[in-house]
Design a protein around this motif. Structure first.
Motif, PDB file in Angstrom:
ATOM      1  N   SER A   1       9.574   7.508   0.515  1.00  0.00           N
ATOM      2  CA  SER A   1       9.514   8.665   1.408  1.00  0.00           C
ATOM      3  C   SER A   1       8.175   8.757   2.156  1.00  0.00           C
ATOM      4  CB  SER A   1       9.764   9.961   0.629  1.00  0.00           C
ATOM      5  OG  SER A   1       8.764  10.138  -0.353  1.00  0.00           O
ATOM      6  N   LEU A   2       7.170   8.009   1.710  1.00  0.00           N
ATOM      7  CA  LEU A   2       5.864   8.009   2.381  1.00  0.00           C
ATOM      8  C   LEU A   2       5.739   6.921   3.449  1.00  0.00           C
ATOM      9  CD1 LEU A   2       3.474   8.679  -0.639  1.00  0.00           C
ATOM     10  CD2 LEU A   2       4.388  10.316   1.027  1.00  0.00           C
ATOM     11  N   LEU A   3       6.718   6.030   3.541  1.00  0.00           N
ATOM     12  CA  LEU A   3       6.639   4.942   4.514  1.00  0.00           C
ATOM     13  C   LEU A   3       6.504   5.425   5.958  1.00  0.00           C
ATOM     14  CD1 LEU A   3       6.511   1.934   5.027  1.00  0.00           C
ATOM     15  CD2 LEU A   3       9.006   1.918   5.119  1.00  0.00           C
TER      16      LEU A   3
ATOM     17  N   ARG B   1       2.596   5.216  10.863  1.00  0.00           N
ATOM     18  CA  ARG B   1       1.746   5.784  11.919  1.00  0.00           C
ATOM     19  C   ARG B   1       0.542   4.891  12.208  1.00  0.00           C
ATOM     20  NH1 ARG B   1       3.221  10.987  13.251  1.00  0.00           N
ATOM     21  NH2 ARG B   1       4.483  12.061  11.689  1.00  0.00           N
TER      22      ARG B   1
ATOM     23  N   ASN C   1       0.818  -1.221   0.000  1.00  0.00           N
ATOM     24  CA  ASN C   1       0.000   0.000   0.000  1.00  0.00           C
ATOM     25  C   ASN C   1       0.850   1.270   0.000  1.00  0.00           C
ATOM     26  OD1 ASN C   1       0.929  -0.451   2.613  1.00  0.00           O
ATOM     27  ND2 ASN C   1      -0.855   0.501   3.564  1.00  0.00           N
ATOM     28  N   CYS C   2       2.155   1.123  -0.125  1.00  0.00           N
ATOM     29  CA  CYS C   2       3.067   2.272  -0.141  1.00  0.00           C
ATOM     30  C   CYS C   2       3.948   2.150  -1.382  1.00  0.00           C
ATOM     31  CB  CYS C   2       3.913   2.284   1.132  1.00  0.00           C
ATOM     32  SG  CYS C   2       4.996   3.715   1.269  1.00  0.00           S
ATOM     33  N   LYS C   3       3.792   3.083  -2.290  1.00  0.00           N
ATOM     34  CA  LYS C   3       4.515   3.023  -3.569  1.00  0.00           C
ATOM     35  C   LYS C   3       5.779   3.866  -3.582  1.00  0.00           C
ATOM     36  CE  LYS C   3       0.976   0.707  -5.075  1.00  0.00           C
ATOM     37  NZ  LYS C   3       0.930  -0.685  -4.785  1.00  0.00           N
ATOM     38  N   ILE C   4       5.886   4.826  -2.644  1.00  0.00           N
ATOM     39  CA  ILE C   4       7.019   5.749  -2.621  1.00  0.00           C
ATOM     40  C   ILE C   4       7.715   5.645  -1.259  1.00  0.00           C
ATOM     41  CG2 ILE C   4       7.710   8.171  -2.825  1.00  0.00           C
ATOM     42  CD1 ILE C   4       5.032   8.575  -4.387  1.00  0.00           C
TER      43      ILE C   4
ATOM     44  N   GLU D   1       4.872   7.810   7.110  1.00  0.00           N
ATOM     45  CA  GLU D   1       3.453   8.133   7.323  1.00  0.00           C
ATOM     46  C   GLU D   1       2.617   6.861   7.426  1.00  0.00           C
ATOM     47  OE1 GLU D   1       0.831  10.706   8.516  1.00  0.00           O
ATOM     48  OE2 GLU D   1       2.859  11.294   7.948  1.00  0.00           O
ATOM     49  N   VAL D   2       2.925   5.863   6.609  1.00  0.00           N
ATOM     50  CA  VAL D   2       2.220   4.579   6.674  1.00  0.00           C
ATOM     51  C   VAL D   2       2.453   3.923   8.038  1.00  0.00           C
ATOM     52  CG1 VAL D   2       2.120   2.242   5.687  1.00  0.00           C
ATOM     53  CG2 VAL D   2       2.290   4.235   4.178  1.00  0.00           C
TER      54      VAL D   2
ATOM     55  N   HIS E   1       5.708   4.286  13.855  1.00  0.00           N
ATOM     56  CA  HIS E   1       6.374   5.557  13.576  1.00  0.00           C
ATOM     57  C   HIS E   1       7.002   6.123  14.846  1.00  0.00           C
ATOM     58  CE1 HIS E   1       6.743   9.911  13.020  1.00  0.00           C
ATOM     59  NE2 HIS E   1       7.017   9.604  11.752  1.00  0.00           N
TER      60      HIS E   1
END
Length: 125
Positions: free
Chosen positions: A80-82, A87, A75-78, A84-85, A116
């Protein structure tokens, strides 16, 4: 360590536990049987559950145990967004004493937070 792999992010985490100490008041100390059954540490992280080998309840305990957690976040493609996932991911660490009357043991201490908060404590608001 984060790696990009075909539209998903992989998180490989090594958690090292070297020592466990016990600090509490007299009332709390009575719950722990120092001459009783052995203890273990249970860690739930990245959707995986791992336990340490059993050890005697003589504190400070030196266990030098390494946990490896490996998860692919589809569910995380980028990468740098991990953070946030993470959390939305739970971490639970429990100190458990074996109990013959109750097969899952007795939880003596526990710690819970988001993945996180656990992995990035300096970035918590």
């Amino acid at each position: 360590l984060f790696n990009m792999n075909e539209q998903c992010v992989r998180c490989l985490l090594q958690l090292e536990v070297h020592k466990i100490d016990w600090f509490c008041d007299e009332r709390c100390t009575r719950q722990l049987s120092f001459k009783g059954p052995p203890l273990f540490l249970r860690v739930y992280l990245l959707g995986q559950l791992h336990n340490t080998p059993l050890f005697h309840p003589i504190f400070t305990v030196t266990i030098d145990h390494c946990f490896i957690f490996d998860r692919v976040f589809t569910n995380c493609k980028i990468p740098s967004l991990l953070p946030e996932v993470l959390r939305g991911e739970q971490v639970k660490i429990e100190l458990i004493q074996i109990n013959e009357e109750y097969t899952r043991g007795r939880i003596l201490a526990k710690y819970e937070c988001s993945a996180h908060s656990f992995l990035f404590p300096e970035n918590n608001e």
